[in-house]
Design a protein around this motif. Structure first.
Motif, mmCIF file in Angstrom:
data_model
loop_
_atom_site.group_PDB
_atom_site.id
_atom_site.type_symbol
_atom_site.label_atom_id
_atom_site.label_comp_id
_atom_site.label_asym_id
_atom_site.label_seq_id
_atom_site.Cartn_x
_atom_site.Cartn_y
_atom_site.Cartn_z
ATOM 1 N N GLY A 93 0.818 -1.217 0.000
ATOM 2 C CA GLY A 93 0.000 0.000 0.000
ATOM 3 C C GLY A 93 0.841 1.252 0.000
ATOM 4 N N PRO A 94 0.228 2.351 -0.500
ATOM 5 C CA PRO A 94 0.954 3.626 -0.610
ATOM 6 C C PRO A 94 1.408 4.164 0.745
ATOM 7 N N ALA A 111 8.089 3.970 4.375
ATOM 8 C CA ALA A 111 9.418 3.415 4.104
ATOM 9 C C ALA A 111 10.355 4.492 3.575
ATOM 10 N N VAL A 112 9.799 5.360 2.750
ATOM 11 C CA VAL A 112 10.642 6.357 2.097
ATOM 12 C C VAL A 112 10.923 7.547 3.004
ATOM 13 N N SER A 113 10.004 7.834 3.910
ATOM 14 C CA SER A 113 10.149 9.064 4.681
ATOM 15 C C SER A 113 10.823 8.848 6.033
ATOM 16 N N SER A 114 11.354 7.653 6.265
ATOM 17 C CA SER A 114 12.088 7.478 7.518
ATOM 18 C C SER A 114 13.333 8.350 7.474
ATOM 19 N N ALA A 115 13.768 8.764 8.626
ATOM 20 C CA ALA A 115 14.874 9.729 8.694
ATOM 21 C C ALA A 115 16.107 9.199 7.982
ATOM 22 N N ASN A 150 30.038 5.082 5.316
ATOM 23 C CA ASN A 150 28.685 4.535 5.410
ATOM 24 C C ASN A 150 28.059 4.641 6.801
ATOM 25 N N LEU A 151 28.238 5.787 7.440
ATOM 26 C CA LEU A 151 27.558 5.998 8.724
ATOM 27 C C LEU A 151 26.103 6.350 8.449
ATOM 28 N N PRO A 152 25.158 5.599 9.044
ATOM 29 C CA PRO A 152 23.750 5.913 8.821
ATOM 30 C C PRO A 152 23.465 7.387 9.134
ATOM 31 N N ARG A 153 22.683 7.985 8.311
ATOM 32 C CA ARG A 153 22.233 9.369 8.433
ATOM 33 C C ARG A 153 23.354 10.385 8.235
ATOM 34 N N VAL A 154 24.588 9.934 8.044
ATOM 35 C CA VAL A 154 25.669 10.888 7.824
ATOM 36 C C VAL A 154 26.276 10.698 6.433
ATOM 37 N N SER A 155 26.840 9.541 6.213
ATOM 38 C CA SER A 155 27.532 9.345 4.939
ATOM 39 C C SER A 155 27.069 8.063 4.256
ATOM 40 N N GLU A 156 25.794 7.752 4.402
ATOM 41 C CA GLU A 156 25.235 6.546 3.798
ATOM 42 C C GLU A 156 24.425 6.946 2.567
ATOM 43 N N ILE A 157 24.809 6.421 1.395
ATOM 44 C CA ILE A 157 24.106 6.807 0.171
ATOM 45 C C ILE A 157 22.914 5.888 -0.078
ATOM 46 N N ALA A 158 21.975 6.370 -0.896
ATOM 47 C CA ALA A 158 20.731 5.639 -1.111
ATOM 48 C C ALA A 158 20.947 4.239 -1.707
ATOM 49 N N PRO A 159 21.806 4.084 -2.741
ATOM 50 C CA PRO A 159 21.972 2.731 -3.283
ATOM 51 C C PRO A 159 22.478 1.737 -2.240
ATOM 52 N N LEU A 160 23.347 2.217 -1.337
ATOM 53 C CA LEU A 160 23.844 1.317 -0.295
ATOM 54 C C LEU A 160 22.706 0.872 0.609
ATOM 55 N N LEU A 161 21.828 1.808 0.902
ATOM 56 C CA LEU A 161 20.703 1.486 1.770
ATOM 57 C C LEU A 161 19.837 0.391 1.132
ATOM 58 N N ILE A 162 19.740 0.428 -0.186
ATOM 59 C CA ILE A 162 18.983 -0.627 -0.881
ATOM 60 C C ILE A 162 19.611 -1.997 -0.612
ATOM 61 N N THR A 163 20.928 -2.063 -0.746
ATOM 62 C CA THR A 163 21.569 -3.365 -0.521
ATOM 63 C C THR A 163 21.410 -3.803 0.926
ATOM 64 N N ILE A 164 21.434 -2.833 1.854
ATOM 65 C CA ILE A 164 21.261 -3.198 3.267
ATOM 66 C C ILE A 164 19.869 -3.783 3.488
ATOM 67 N N LYS A 165 18.858 -3.109 2.927
ATOM 68 C CA LYS A 165 17.485 -3.621 3.052
ATOM 69 C C LYS A 165 17.381 -5.028 2.459
ATOM 70 N N VAL A 225 10.298 -5.124 0.147
ATOM 71 C CA VAL A 225 9.416 -4.001 -0.142
ATOM 72 C C VAL A 225 10.115 -2.687 0.179
ATOM 73 N N GLY A 226 10.866 -2.679 1.280
ATOM 74 C CA GLY A 226 11.611 -1.481 1.654
ATOM 75 C C GLY A 226 12.640 -1.131 0.580
ATOM 76 N N ALA A 227 13.355 -2.159 0.129
ATOM 77 C CA ALA A 227 14.365 -1.930 -0.917
ATOM 78 C C ALA A 227 13.710 -1.391 -2.175
ATOM 79 N N ALA A 228 12.574 -2.015 -2.542
ATOM 80 C CA ALA A 228 11.872 -1.577 -3.749
ATOM 81 C C ALA A 228 11.374 -0.144 -3.585
ATOM 82 N N ALA A 229 10.954 0.199 -2.366
ATOM 83 C CA ALA A 229 10.446 1.555 -2.130
ATOM 84 C C ALA A 229 11.557 2.579 -2.349
ATOM 85 N N ILE A 230 12.731 2.313 -1.798
ATOM 86 C CA ILE A 230 13.840 3.263 -1.986
ATOM 87 C C ILE A 230 14.207 3.333 -3.463
#
Lengths: 276, 360, 266
Positions: free
Chosen positions: A44-45, A51-55, A222-237, A244-249
């Motif tokens: 669902g939206p 998922a997308v709006s988490s800090a 790769n410090l979360p919220r400091v130097s973590e880029i979006a593609p990396l976050l996808i691999t972490i998810k 679903v979280g990965a797909a959302a990002i």
């Protein structure tokens, strides 16, 4: 009206070519991308938005897009200078330097990544001289920026170079005979032709930098919220099996890139129209 | 072979480029399609070749409708504006191409092909150039290779798209004469597209003048020149002046001056077209022509060009042959009389049909 | 002005391009030649090299084939939706490599849309060679098509039309007229896609599953060694990739010169 396939063509192979191309493109590119978009909305939206709006995700997206724009902007300046020097001046080793511009295309991103971190780490080749001045590159946002500057450079140089080559030198000479200063010549004769190419280069550089992964993750820390880029976050998810979280990002990145490219394209179209 | 085009129409998207075209080129004749760029002449030629396809209408080779055949099966010799030589093949391979791509059972044996290529290169006066590549040849030579290549397949019709457009003026003139000689010798039905009226008038047995997708006149060069069907043809063939005139009670007036009588009776404004060399310039002689003032004189080689302001306000370009002044020397500003020797009058209302031709 | 601009340009190139290249080889040879040789002869490194080459060998011919189909369709014909198709072909350039991997995991992974089906048939795609090939295909598709489209549009269709009026069939036109005119551009596109296939990291990393000695390509091997703090070994393997990159650059320069001539039409 005859249908597309039945319409008569001068050369053969249209039906076959179009069929093969669309089928291949659908299977390799479109179907998988569509799957991701659908999957991202699987819960669902509201879930997508959550998922997308988490800090952490927002910070990652901000970093990816912000650092990319900064890097592409810096490359516009230096890329223009480099292209100018390579096109307009003759000096020893010019051809070698010219060939070297494509290194970021050719060098695998992982190699670039470990090399940059070896250069800029606190005890690294350059890092040891920067650290005493309080400049930390490796494992900070600056590191992300530096890696993206490396990656994006060829896009600017290679789009500006042909335009510079095609520019009629006589136009500049005419401007000079009409009494224009060098700055006026640049501003009024060269810039109108260069600007659209620079914008194209900027757009391509940006598109590449936003998605860049390999060359960034080694130097970023790769410090979360400091130097973590979006593609990396996808691999972490993905590693956490949060599909679903990965797909959302992933879908958010695509959406943002799409809007950005659209805006830049419109801007360029306006630029070209004004010229005419 | 005779080529006939019947009721042909073609549109690219929303823009119609050909409207209901009818054309007949009898066996062995040379036809020129003449018109400004964008008039549809190249599209028509490409449809005849099978490189484009019409929306409506027929293309007949003798009595066979070839509309359904692709360019491959029409056996036409097509010479492209920019030659379209295969740049990675030698001249000999270029010429041999059409024979070599035939199905095996129709393909001549290698020695036969070789002989045929030699003959064709001989024909286009390039016998020693077989081993060269297209980029080693001059424009005129490439043009002749393109022709030899087209002739190799023994075409039933030769189609030429602006064949001399990319050549400089002198070469163009030589090629023209040479091509006409060759065409007569081979007796090959030929269609040429050009925007150069001299080329069309000099080369062709018949000229079809095209504008905005219509054939506005199709006739022999002489007829086209002497009796242009419309103002457009007049203007396209060059050197024409346009004067506003008036037809009243069977009389033709330019300004207040009576020019002559005219069969067309209706009272209406009309346009009169007259070529610069069909005007005679005379020292002032009341009552015999149109009165005016000599505005300017320029010397242009064989002819002197004069510009005359008529009393009606129109200006008229006049070609004055050197022998016509009869010892008289013209002065700018002097009063003159002009006599129109041959002209056409077109009613500005009822379409483009000529109301009259007057010749002396 | 001239000296200043050249100075700035060369300094930037030196700092951002030349220095990293120098660092790769220096770090790789930091402990001398013997450890270097040992690192690149290590069985995991060798199997990674073989896997990378295998992927290149599969991916490049596919790209060449489909690139030719796409270029023929787009450059030789006008049809509605043509410009959309052109943008779609370029689409992978605008997509993060990580996403290129992700989409296949979502489609074909064990929890993916087709996952259960594949499991029933006992077909393993993700975390195996087929998945890595697919992800690489996604990333490298535009290279060949793009080069060919640009060149073929510039060359125009006249030669093909001429061949048609002379009676040539479709395959004859392609093999005898078109192919000789585009062969260098084709090689160039193949080279670019080979280089990218060899070095692709993000996309392959996501679908590989990092099975040592089985699904590790050279770039993944670099990452593993680096994360295990075997810096010298990591750089030794990296130096192989850098060497390939240098070869690519040299070939690229040569090819550009060649098909620069193809571009000079008429």
């Amino acid at each position: 009206m005859a249908s597309l396939a039945q319409q008569r063509r001068t050369l053969p192979g249209f039906g076959l070519g179009l069929g093969v191309t669309i089928t291949y493109l659908s299977l390799i590119v479109l179907l998988p991308l569509a799957t991701m978009l659908l999957r991202s909305l699987g819960n669902g939206p509201a879930f997508w938005w959550q998922a997308v709006s988490s800090a952490r995700v927002l910070a990652a997206l901000r970093l990816s897009f912000g650092a990319s724009m900064a890097a592409a902007a810096v490359d516009v300046i230096f890329g223009l200078i480099i292209a100018w020097v390579l096109v307009r001046y003759r000096f020893i080793g010019r051809r070698w330097f010219d060939a070297l511009i494509d290194l970021p295309f050719a060098l695998p991103t992982a190699v670039a990544g470990i090399t940059l971190s070896a250069l800029y780490a606190g005890n690294g080749w350059l890092g040891q001289y920067l650290e005493p001045w309080g400049i930390k590159v490796a494992f900070t946002r600056v590191g992300v920026f530096v890696a993206l500057v490396f990656v994006a450079l060829p896009f600017i140089v290679r789009t500006v170079q042909p335009v510079l080559q095609d520019l009629d030198k006589e136009c500049e000479e005419a401007a000079a005979t009409l009494g224009a200063s060098r700055w006026q010549t640049f501003r009024q004769v060269l810039w109108p032709s260069l600007a659209p190419a620079l914008l194209t280069g900027f757009t391509m550089a940006l598109a590449r930098a936003v998605g860049e992964y390999g060359s960034v993750i080694f130097i970023a820390g790769n410090l979360p919220r400091v130097s973590e880029i979006a593609p990396l976050l996808i691999t972490i998810k993905l590693e956490q099996y949060d599909y679903v979280g990965a797909a959302a990002i992933g879908s958010a990145m695509l959406l943002l890139s799409f809007v950005l490219l659209l805006v830049l394209n419109l801007l360029q179209r306006r630029m070209l129209r004004v010229q005419r | 072979m005779q080529v006939a085009v019947q009721g042909l129409s073609k549109a690219f998207g929303e823009t119609a480029v050909l409207h209901d075209i009818n054309l007949l080129v009898p066996e062995g004749q040379f036809c020129a399609l003449l018109g400004p760029s964008g008039s549809g002449k190249t599209t028509l030629l490409r449809i005849i070749a099978g490189l484009e396809f019409a929306d409506l209408g027929r293309v007949l080779f003798d009595s066979t409708d070839v509309a359904d055949r692709s360019a491959r099966d029409r056996q036409v010799g097509f010479v492209f504006q920019h030659y379209a030589l295969f740049r990675h093949m030698t001249i000999a391979d270029n010429v041999a191409f059409g024979l070599q791509v035939r199905e095996r059972k129709l393909r001549p044996a290698a020695p036969v092909i070789k002989r045929r290529v030699a003959e064709l290169l001989e024909l286009v006066q390039l016998a020693d150039y077989g081993a060269r590549y297209p980029d080693q040849l001059s424009g005129g030579q490439r043009q002749r290779v393109a022709l030899a290549r087209a002739l190799a397949i023994e075409p039933r019709v030769l189609l030429l798209d602006e064949p001399f457009g990319a050549l400089d003026a002198r070469v163009r003139k030589d090629m023209r004469t040479w091509l006409r000689g060759l065409q007569t010798k081979l007796g090959l039905t030929s269609i040429l597209v050009t925007h150069d009226q001299d080329e069309a008038l000099e080369l062709a047995d018949s000229v079809a003048v095209m504008e905005h997708g219509h054939i506005i006149q199709c006739a022999s060069p002489q007829a086209i020149y002497d009796q242009p069907a419309t103002p457009a043809v007049y203007e396209f063939l060059g050197g024409a002046n346009r004067l506003t005139c008036r037809v009243s009670n069977g009389q033709l007036f330019v300004g207040d001056a009576l020019l002559g009588s005219l069969a067309a009776a209706d009272d209406a404004a009309a346009d009169l077209y007259v070529r610069a060399h069909d005007v005679e310039l005379l020292p002032t002689a009341p009552g015999t022509g149109l009165q005016g003032e000599l505005l300017r004189l320029t010397w242009g080689g064989g002819m002197t060009h004069a510009q005359v302001r008529l009393q009606s306000g129109d200006t008229l370009e006049v070609d004055v042959p050197p022998w016509s002044s009869q010892g008289h020397s013209w002065l700018v500003g002097q009063a003159v009389t002009v006599r129109l020797r041959r002209y056409g009058v077109f009613g500005s209302l009822a379409g483009a049909h000529p109301a009259a031709f007057v010749g002396i | 002005m001239r000296a200043l601009l050249i100075g700035v340009a060369l300094a930037f190139i030196g700092l951002f391009l030349l220095l990293p290249l120098f660092v790769v080889f220096t770090e790789a040879l930091r402990h001398g030649v013997l450890p270097y040789l040992a690192a690149i002869r290590e069985p995991d490194a060798v199997s990674a090299l073989l896997l990378s080459l295998k992927i290149v060998a599969i991916v490049v011919p596919i790209n060449v084939t489909f690139g030719i189909f796409a270029a023929w369709t787009i450059a030789k014909f006008r049809f509605p939706g043509r410009s959309v198709l052109v943008s779609l072909i370029d689409l992978p350039f605008a997509v993060s490599p990580v996403i290129s991997g992700l989409v296949y995991v979502l489609l074909l992974g064990s929890r993916g849309v087709l996952g259960p089906l594949l499991q029933d048939w006992d077909i393993q795609i993700i975390f195996a060679l087929p998945g890595m090939v697919l992800a690489t295909l996604f990333v490298t598709f535009p290279f060949v098509a793009r080069e060919l489209i640009a060149l073929m549009e510039q060359q125009g269709n006249d030669e093909e039309y001429a061949a048609r009026t002379l009676g040539a069939g479709g395959l004859q036109i392609f093999l005898r007229v078109t192919l000789p005119n585009i062969k260098w551009a084709l090689l160039y596109g193949a080279l670019l896609s080979a280089a990218r296939a060899l070095g692709e990291f993000g996309a392959v990393s996501v679908v590989s599953g990092h099975v040592r000695g089985y699904t590790n390509t050279l770039p993944l091997q670099v990452e593993i060694l680096y994360n295990e703090y075997q810096f010298q070994a990591a750089f030794a393997v990296a130096s192989l990739l850098a060497l390939f990159a240098l070869v690519t650059l040299v070939l690229k320069t040569v090819l550009e010169h060649r098909f620069g001539r193809e571009l000079k039409t008429h």
